[in-house]
Enzyme design. Structure first.
Site, short mmCIF file in Angstrom:
data_model
loop_
_atom_site.label_atom_id
_atom_site.label_comp_id
_atom_site.label_asym_id
_atom_site.label_seq_id
_atom_site.Cartn_x
_atom_site.Cartn_y
_atom_site.Cartn_z
N LYS A 121 -13.75 1.93 -3.43
CA LYS A 121 -14.84 2.40 -2.30
C LYS A 121 -15.92 3.17 -2.76
CE LYS A 121 -11.29 2.90 1.14
NZ LYS A 121 -10.54 3.98 2.09
N GLU A 146 0.90 -1.15 0.04
CA GLU A 146 0.31 -0.03 -0.13
C GLU A 146 0.85 1.27 0.03
OE1 GLU A 146 -4.39 0.39 1.62
OE2 GLU A 146 -3.03 0.28 3.07
N HIS A 176 6.68 -26.69 0.53
CA HIS A 176 5.83 -27.99 -0.15
C HIS A 176 4.92 -27.25 -0.91
CE1 HIS A 176 7.93 -30.89 2.20
NE2 HIS A 176 8.02 -29.88 3.24
O1 PA5 Z 1 -2.87 1.78 6.18
C1 PA5 Z 1 -3.86 2.14 5.77
O2 PA5 Z 1 -4.15 3.70 5.79
C2 PA5 Z 1 -5.10 1.29 5.48
O3 PA5 Z 1 -4.87 0.21 5.29
C3 PA5 Z 1 -6.23 1.57 6.44
O4 PA5 Z 1 -5.64 1.20 7.76
C4 PA5 Z 1 -7.33 0.94 6.13
O5 PA5 Z 1 -8.08 1.11 4.93
C5 PA5 Z 1 -8.49 0.87 7.19
O6 PA5 Z 1 -8.94 2.31 7.27
P1 PA5 Z 1 -9.62 3.14 8.63
O7 PA5 Z 1 -8.55 2.69 9.66
O8 PA5 Z 1 -9.75 4.52 8.38
O9 PA5 Z 1 -10.77 2.27 8.90
#
Ligand code: PA5
Length: 451
Positions: A418, A279, A304
């Site tokens: 989203k 990410e 494996h």
């Molecule tokens: O690293 C990040 O920013 C994302 O993976 C968020 O943690 C994830 O989308 C969840 O978001 P939120 O904490 O706003 O629910």
């Protein structure tokens, strides 16, 4: 001082498929200035995740202690950065004592799974920690509203309130407003700390404290690693070496990094690393699409399964072997009376010794075929070592981002999906998205087969 962690890249500096030390050293000026920028960002408060190890955890620990007197279980409703860190730490170093308060994670909106959890819970003795920085995540909030309805049915509004702790932004977001209105206990995600860099703040620490992790030791391991990882000298800085090595692999047409712990308890850590790396680094840079692909594997299990691909598939990978030098326990294979010579040598060996031999054998095999490897060694599975590892990888990620020229702190690519989902679920703001998705579906030529 006891060693907590070692990053050993000697196995990556091999002739076949490896990295040249001089290429790594050539990155030193760039890495040093990236490290200096992180250091000053931390000191000026613009990179608050680096300051998390210095925050006094006592008030949070106190809250967890009180909760543990009343509840046997904590259910975390959160996703991505709001769950993976705590899950990784708890799996690795949470209390394994029988009957110790257990922490469950519910990260999905799978109805079968959710219903199963609801049926299995002792509602009287369960607390819920709803974690979302934005306060608006579909999955987390859907779960919360289901749980809240059930709690109110069983215990009334007051009883429900006592069983919910939310962790969210101190000011903004729909959950903060809702928590205020309902009077929920609310912990804060410090402003400027992004989800995947939040394991060392209440997001990760409250579930960890509830689950019996020595939080002070976790934070002190992280603080020690931070000192090392902000060293301007490349050869003294494990995070810079990790980032430099990975970027060199990426530039040498090895875009896949396999993160492969040789310890069952570190399986969730691999998931946490994959999210952090993917990410943070998978980004658009101008017209170019950039980003290494992290892949999780588990030693020896994936020997494996995946290993054949690493050995004889495309040379597009490097493998980071994560090992534990000293396991907490020992289990010995008995002497094998009457066993044939082919298997008798296993008799008398400890499982830790077998695991280590498997790791070394696999590493040598990978080296021989030209698949480069490196080693991350935890001295033992302790909160201190784990804290050090988390911090090292959290620093390495923006350093790699700097070398790749991408912003490691945002995630614009996850927004579009989203919006479509919100639109389909009826949010007015995304009505246009819903409409265009339906039109796309209607216009798609259907080719499929049924059985
Ligand atoms: O690293 C990040 O920013 C994302 O993976 C968020 O943690 C994830 O989308 C969840 O978001 P939120 O904490 O706003 O629910």
């Amino acid at each position: 001082m006891v060693t907590l962690l070692e990053f050993d890249l000697s196995a990556a500096l091999v002739e076949k498929g490896g990295i040249r030390l001089e290429d790594l050293r050539a990155l030193e000026p760039e890495l040093s200035s990236l490290v200096a920028a992180m250091d000053s960002g931390w000191r000026s408060g613009s990179l608050p995740f680096l300051g998390l190890p210095d925050v006094d955890p006592e008030p949070l620990l106190d809250l967890a202690r009180q909760a543990r007197q009343r509840f046997d279980r904590l259910v975390v409703l959160g996703i991505g950065g709001s769950s993976l860190g705590a899950r990784a730490v708890l799996d690795a170093v949470g209390s394994k004592e029988p009957g110790h308060p257990a922490v469950w994670f519910n990260e999905n909106v799978d109805p079968d799974d959710f219903r199963q959890m609801m049926e299995a819970l002792d509602w009287e003795r369960t607390q819920f920690n709803v974690i979302t920085k934005s306060g608006s995540t579909i999955e987390t909030l859907s779960g919360m509203f289901i749980v809240l309805e059930e709690l109110e049915k069983r215990f009334g509004e007051g009883g429900a309130r006592e069983r919910i702790v939310v962790t969210t932004d101190p000011e903004t977001g729909p959950l903060r407003a809702f928590a205020r209105e309902r009077g929920f206990t609310a912990l804060q995600v410090p402003p400027g700390v992004g989800g995947r860099y939040s394991v060392l703040c209440p997001v990760g620490l409250y579930p960890c404290a509830f689950g019996g992790v020595d939080v002070a030791a976790l934070l002190s391991g992280a603080a020690r690693a931070r000192e090392r990882c902000l060293s301007p000298v490349l050869m003294d800085n494990p995070a810079a070496l990790f980032a430099g090595l990975q970027v060199l692999h990426y530039r040498s047409n090895r875009p896949i990094v396999v993160f492969m712990p040789y310890a069952t308890a570190l399986g969730a850590l691999a998931e946490w690393f994959c999210q952090l790396w993917a990410e943070s680094l998978g980004k658009r840079r101008g017209e170019e699409l950039v980003g290494p692909t992290p892949l999780r594997a588990l030693g020896v299990t994936d020997q494996h399964s995946q290993l054949q691909l690493y050995m004889e598939g495309p040379r597009d990978k490097n493998v980071v072997l994560v090992e534990v030098k000293q396991f907490r326990r020992s289990v010995r294979v008995p002497m094998l009376q009457g066993a044939s010579e082919a298997i008798a040598h296993l008799g008398g060996k400890d499982l830790g010794e077998i695991l280590q031999a498997e790791l070394q054998g696999t590493q040598q095999a990978l080296i021989e075929v030209g698949c480069p490897t490196s080693n991350l060694r935890l001295s033992s599975l302790t909160p201190g070592s784990l804290g050090a590892l988390l911090m090292m990888l959290e620093v390495a990620t923006p350093l790699a981002g700097g070398l790749l020229g991408v912003n490691p702190y945002d995630q614009p690519g996850v927004e579009l999906g989203k919006r479509y989902a919100h639109g389909l679920l009826g949010r007015a703001k995304e009505a246009q998205h819903a409409e265009s998705l339906r039109a796309a579906l209607a216009g798609r030529t259907r080719v499929g087969v049924t059985i």
